[in-house]
Design a protein around this motif. Structure first.
Motif, PDB file in Angstrom:
ATOM      1  N   GLN A   1     -15.906  22.895  27.675  1.00  0.00           N
ATOM      2  CA  GLN A   1     -14.717  23.703  27.379  1.00  0.00           C
ATOM      3  C   GLN A   1     -14.791  24.323  25.975  1.00  0.00           C
ATOM      4  OE1 GLN A   1     -11.432  21.069  28.097  1.00  0.00           O
ATOM      5  NE2 GLN A   1     -11.694  19.916  26.212  1.00  0.00           N
ATOM      6  N   ARG A   2     -15.364  23.573  25.034  1.00  0.00           N
ATOM      7  CA  ARG A   2     -15.490  24.084  23.666  1.00  0.00           C
ATOM      8  C   ARG A   2     -16.341  25.358  23.646  1.00  0.00           C
ATOM      9  NH1 ARG A   2     -19.195  23.065  20.982  1.00  0.00           N
ATOM     10  NH2 ARG A   2     -19.268  24.013  18.945  1.00  0.00           N
ATOM     11  N   LEU A   3     -17.476  25.290  24.329  1.00  0.00           N
ATOM     12  CA  LEU A   3     -18.387  26.443  24.400  1.00  0.00           C
ATOM     13  C   LEU A   3     -17.678  27.645  25.027  1.00  0.00           C
ATOM     14  CD1 LEU A   3     -21.299  27.789  24.513  1.00  0.00           C
ATOM     15  CD2 LEU A   3     -21.546  26.721  26.735  1.00  0.00           C
ATOM     16  N   VAL A   4     -16.989  27.395  26.130  1.00  0.00           N
ATOM     17  CA  VAL A   4     -16.317  28.487  26.852  1.00  0.00           C
ATOM     18  C   VAL A   4     -15.204  29.108  25.998  1.00  0.00           C
ATOM     19  CG1 VAL A   4     -14.864  28.997  28.860  1.00  0.00           C
ATOM     20  CG2 VAL A   4     -16.931  27.649  29.151  1.00  0.00           C
ATOM     21  N   PHE A   5     -14.384  28.265  25.380  1.00  0.00           N
ATOM     22  CA  PHE A   5     -13.305  28.792  24.537  1.00  0.00           C
ATOM     23  C   PHE A   5     -13.871  29.595  23.362  1.00  0.00           C
ATOM     24  CE2 PHE A   5      -8.904  27.602  25.517  1.00  0.00           C
ATOM     25  CZ  PHE A   5      -9.110  26.856  26.657  1.00  0.00           C
ATOM     26  N   HIS A   6     -14.923  29.066  22.752  1.00  0.00           N
ATOM     27  CA  HIS A   6     -15.540  29.785  21.637  1.00  0.00           C
ATOM     28  C   HIS A   6     -16.065  31.144  22.096  1.00  0.00           C
ATOM     29  CE1 HIS A   6     -15.439  27.672  17.939  1.00  0.00           C
ATOM     30  NE2 HIS A   6     -15.966  26.562  18.396  1.00  0.00           N
ATOM     31  N   MET A   7     -16.763  31.149  23.234  1.00  0.00           N
ATOM     32  CA  MET A   7     -17.351  32.386  23.764  1.00  0.00           C
ATOM     33  C   MET A   7     -16.266  33.451  23.947  1.00  0.00           C
ATOM     34  SD  MET A   7     -20.636  32.414  24.628  1.00  0.00           S
ATOM     35  CE  MET A   7     -20.544  33.828  25.669  1.00  0.00           C
ATOM     36  N   ILE A   8     -15.153  33.023  24.564  1.00  0.00           N
ATOM     37  CA  ILE A   8     -14.089  33.983  24.868  1.00  0.00           C
ATOM     38  C   ILE A   8     -13.399  34.443  23.586  1.00  0.00           C
ATOM     39  CG2 ILE A   8     -11.996  34.388  26.219  1.00  0.00           C
ATOM     40  CD1 ILE A   8     -12.984  32.011  28.020  1.00  0.00           C
ATOM     41  N   GLN A   9     -13.159  33.474  22.696  1.00  0.00           N
ATOM     42  CA  GLN A   9     -12.461  33.823  21.444  1.00  0.00           C
ATOM     43  C   GLN A   9     -13.250  34.784  20.570  1.00  0.00           C
ATOM     44  OE1 GLN A   9     -11.514  30.003  19.821  1.00  0.00           O
ATOM     45  NE2 GLN A   9      -9.476  29.985  20.727  1.00  0.00           N
ATOM     46  N   LYS A  10     -14.571  34.781  20.744  1.00  0.00           N
ATOM     47  CA  LYS A  10     -15.372  35.715  19.949  1.00  0.00           C
ATOM     48  C   LYS A  10     -15.218  37.142  20.483  1.00  0.00           C
ATOM     49  CE  LYS A  10     -16.725  32.410  17.516  1.00  0.00           C
ATOM     50  NZ  LYS A  10     -15.986  32.170  16.301  1.00  0.00           N
ATOM     51  N   LEU A  11     -14.824  37.261  21.742  1.00  0.00           N
ATOM     52  CA  LEU A  11     -14.718  38.596  22.350  1.00  0.00           C
ATOM     53  C   LEU A  11     -13.292  39.122  22.398  1.00  0.00           C
ATOM     54  CD1 LEU A  11     -17.298  37.976  25.200  1.00  0.00           C
ATOM     55  CD2 LEU A  11     -17.623  39.480  23.261  1.00  0.00           C
ATOM     56  N   THR A  12     -12.339  38.219  22.455  1.00  0.00           N
ATOM     57  CA  THR A  12     -10.938  38.670  22.419  1.00  0.00           C
ATOM     58  C   THR A  12     -10.108  37.692  21.602  1.00  0.00           C
ATOM     59  OG1 THR A  12      -8.962  39.182  23.686  1.00  0.00           O
ATOM     60  CG2 THR A  12     -10.423  37.575  24.674  1.00  0.00           C
ATOM     61  N   GLN A  13      -9.187  38.229  20.835  1.00  0.00           N
ATOM     62  CA  GLN A  13      -8.362  37.330  20.029  1.00  0.00           C
ATOM     63  C   GLN A  13      -6.963  37.177  20.607  1.00  0.00           C
ATOM     64  OE1 GLN A  13      -9.524  39.402  16.560  1.00  0.00           O
ATOM     65  NE2 GLN A  13     -10.916  37.813  15.890  1.00  0.00           N
ATOM     66  N   ASP A  14      -6.811  37.675  21.843  1.00  0.00           N
ATOM     67  CA  ASP A  14      -5.538  37.542  22.541  1.00  0.00           C
ATOM     68  C   ASP A  14      -5.446  36.111  23.090  1.00  0.00           C
ATOM     69  OD1 ASP A  14      -3.536  37.508  24.472  1.00  0.00           O
ATOM     70  OD2 ASP A  14      -3.892  39.567  25.102  1.00  0.00           O
ATOM     71  N   GLU A  15      -4.618  35.267  22.447  1.00  0.00           N
ATOM     72  CA  GLU A  15      -4.589  33.844  22.787  1.00  0.00           C
ATOM     73  C   GLU A  15      -4.198  33.558  24.227  1.00  0.00           C
ATOM     74  OE1 GLU A  15      -2.541  31.238  20.074  1.00  0.00           O
ATOM     75  OE2 GLU A  15      -3.574  32.151  18.384  1.00  0.00           O
ATOM     76  N   PHE A  16      -3.274  34.393  24.753  1.00  0.00           N
ATOM     77  CA  PHE A  16      -2.835  34.178  26.133  1.00  0.00           C
ATOM     78  C   PHE A  16      -4.005  34.397  27.099  1.00  0.00           C
ATOM     79  CE2 PHE A  16      -1.215  35.945  30.144  1.00  0.00           C
ATOM     80  CZ  PHE A  16      -0.492  34.848  30.589  1.00  0.00           C
ATOM     81  N   LEU A  17      -4.766  35.449  26.801  1.00  0.00           N
ATOM     82  CA  LEU A  17      -5.915  35.784  27.650  1.00  0.00           C
ATOM     83  C   LEU A  17      -6.996  34.709  27.595  1.00  0.00           C
ATOM     84  CD1 LEU A  17      -7.135  39.490  27.455  1.00  0.00           C
ATOM     85  CD2 LEU A  17      -6.657  38.133  29.471  1.00  0.00           C
ATOM     86  N   VAL A  18      -7.165  34.110  26.427  1.00  0.00           N
ATOM     87  CA  VAL A  18      -8.257  33.147  26.245  1.00  0.00           C
ATOM     88  C   VAL A  18      -8.159  31.999  27.257  1.00  0.00           C
ATOM     89  CG1 VAL A  18      -9.330  31.494  24.651  1.00  0.00           C
ATOM     90  CG2 VAL A  18      -8.633  33.728  23.816  1.00  0.00           C
ATOM     91  N   GLU A  19      -6.965  31.386  27.349  1.00  0.00           N
ATOM     92  CA  GLU A  19      -6.851  30.262  28.288  1.00  0.00           C
ATOM     93  C   GLU A  19      -6.971  30.728  29.740  1.00  0.00           C
ATOM     94  OE1 GLU A  19      -3.450  27.605  28.220  1.00  0.00           O
ATOM     95  OE2 GLU A  19      -4.402  26.495  29.860  1.00  0.00           O
TER      96      GLU A  19
END
Lengths: 186, 131
Positions: free
Chosen positions: A26-44
């Motif tokens: 989950q850490r890897l996935v969250f990091h990957m997504i957060q690097k591409l979008t900073q929209d917190e709602f979208l990340v989860e």
């Protein structure tokens, strides 16, 4: 439990094994997504969809690459697709995010002085880099992935991956130089 | 920090030739190993499983609806065909309507049997093999 046993266990229907896989990656996935979008709602939202896809595609996973690389590839593609589908603006921002913005922000000396230490300053500077630069920096330095692994995940040619990585570091070094200079003056 | 990274970076940055640039890169490469932990909800894993279950439920409902439509179409088409065939045959060689009804009932039973076999027995057998 190693990756192969974990996958076999999930395919046999072990619910707890899937829980373990989620916790492990989950850490890897969250990091990957957060690097591409900073929209917190979208990340989860995207992270959940990534693990749903992982579960559905797991029977087809042949261990031709590491499980982490395979999951990161799904996370990367899912994020790009979601950004493309959801809002063209967001995807265009990602694609067109240029170094100009980075330089414009460096011109404000106050922002450089708000960070209390070098580590924090660098983290803040990374956040302002173009998304692809941030992502490749993260995969290389934090996840310690090789160039071929990053190529597999992003689908970018190796030359482009190296170019983004080197340019990102150069931008950060130039900014760090100014920060260190200011620190020395205080 | 890997020396190779520093060497590659200095080769890329042709302006970085003095010692201070090398020190800055060394400092940067050390700090690039650090990153903030992402904020992951505590119930994330449960949320994923709930989403997965909801998706499967939705797919099952969609499958059932499509399957129902398929059966209704087959039966409808069969009835129509038999009706047309019966009308034509009755008028030409005089086959009674009871025979047509019998064929219709047999057809219906075959469809029901196939449905049960496909949806219950085969699935059960696959699950037994997997476990």
């Amino acid at each position: 439990m190693d990756d192969q046993s974990l996958v076999k266990s999930i395919l046999r229907g072990n619910d707890q094994a899937f829980d373990m896989l989620i916790k492990q990656y989950q850490r890897l996935v969250f990091h990957m997504i957060q690097k591409l979008t900073q929209d917190e709602f979208l990340v989860e939202e995207i992270a959940q969809e990534v693990f749903v896809k992982v579960y559905e595609k797991l029977p087809g996973f042949q261990f031709n690459s590491k499980l982490s690389t395979w999951i990161a590839t799904i996370a990367y593609r899912e994020t790009i697709n979601k950004l493309k589908k959801g809002s063209k603006m967001k995807y265009q921002e990602l694609e067109s995010a240029s170094e100009d913005r980075f330089f414009k922000e460096t011109s404000n000396p106050e922002t450089q002085l708000t960070s209390s230490n070098t580590g924090e300053f660098i983290r803040e500077a990374i956040e302002q880099l173009p998304a692809h630069y941030r992502n490749i920096l993260h995969l290389y330095h934090i996840e310690e992935m090789s160039y071929p692994e990053i190529v597999e995940i992003t689908g970018l040619p190796e030359g482009t991956v190296k170019n983004y990585l080197f340019r990102a570091r150069k931008l950060l070094k130039d900014r760090l130089a100014k920060f260190v200079e200011k620190e020395a003056l205080i | 920090m890997k020396n190779e990274d520093l060497r590659e970076q200095l080769a890329f940055d042709d302006k970085a030739q003095d010692k201070s640039d090398q020190e800055l890169y060394s400092l940067l490469l050390t700090h690039l190993k650090e990153d903030k932990e992402p904020s992951i909800p505590l119930n994330f894993s449960a949320n994923v499983k709930a989403r997965l279950q909801a998706k499967h439920r939705k797919e099952t409902i969609r499958e059932n609806i499509l399957f129902g439509f398929a059966i209704l179409s087959v039966i409808g088409f069969g009835v129509l065909s038999l009706f047309l065939a019966g009308t034509l045959l009755k008028s030409s060689i005089g086959i009674p309507s009871e025979a047509i009804m019998l064929v219709l009932v047999m057809g219906g039973l075959i469809v029901i049997f196939q449905t049960l076999d496909q949806r219950l027995i085969k699935r059960k057998r696959i699950n037994q093999l997997l476990s």
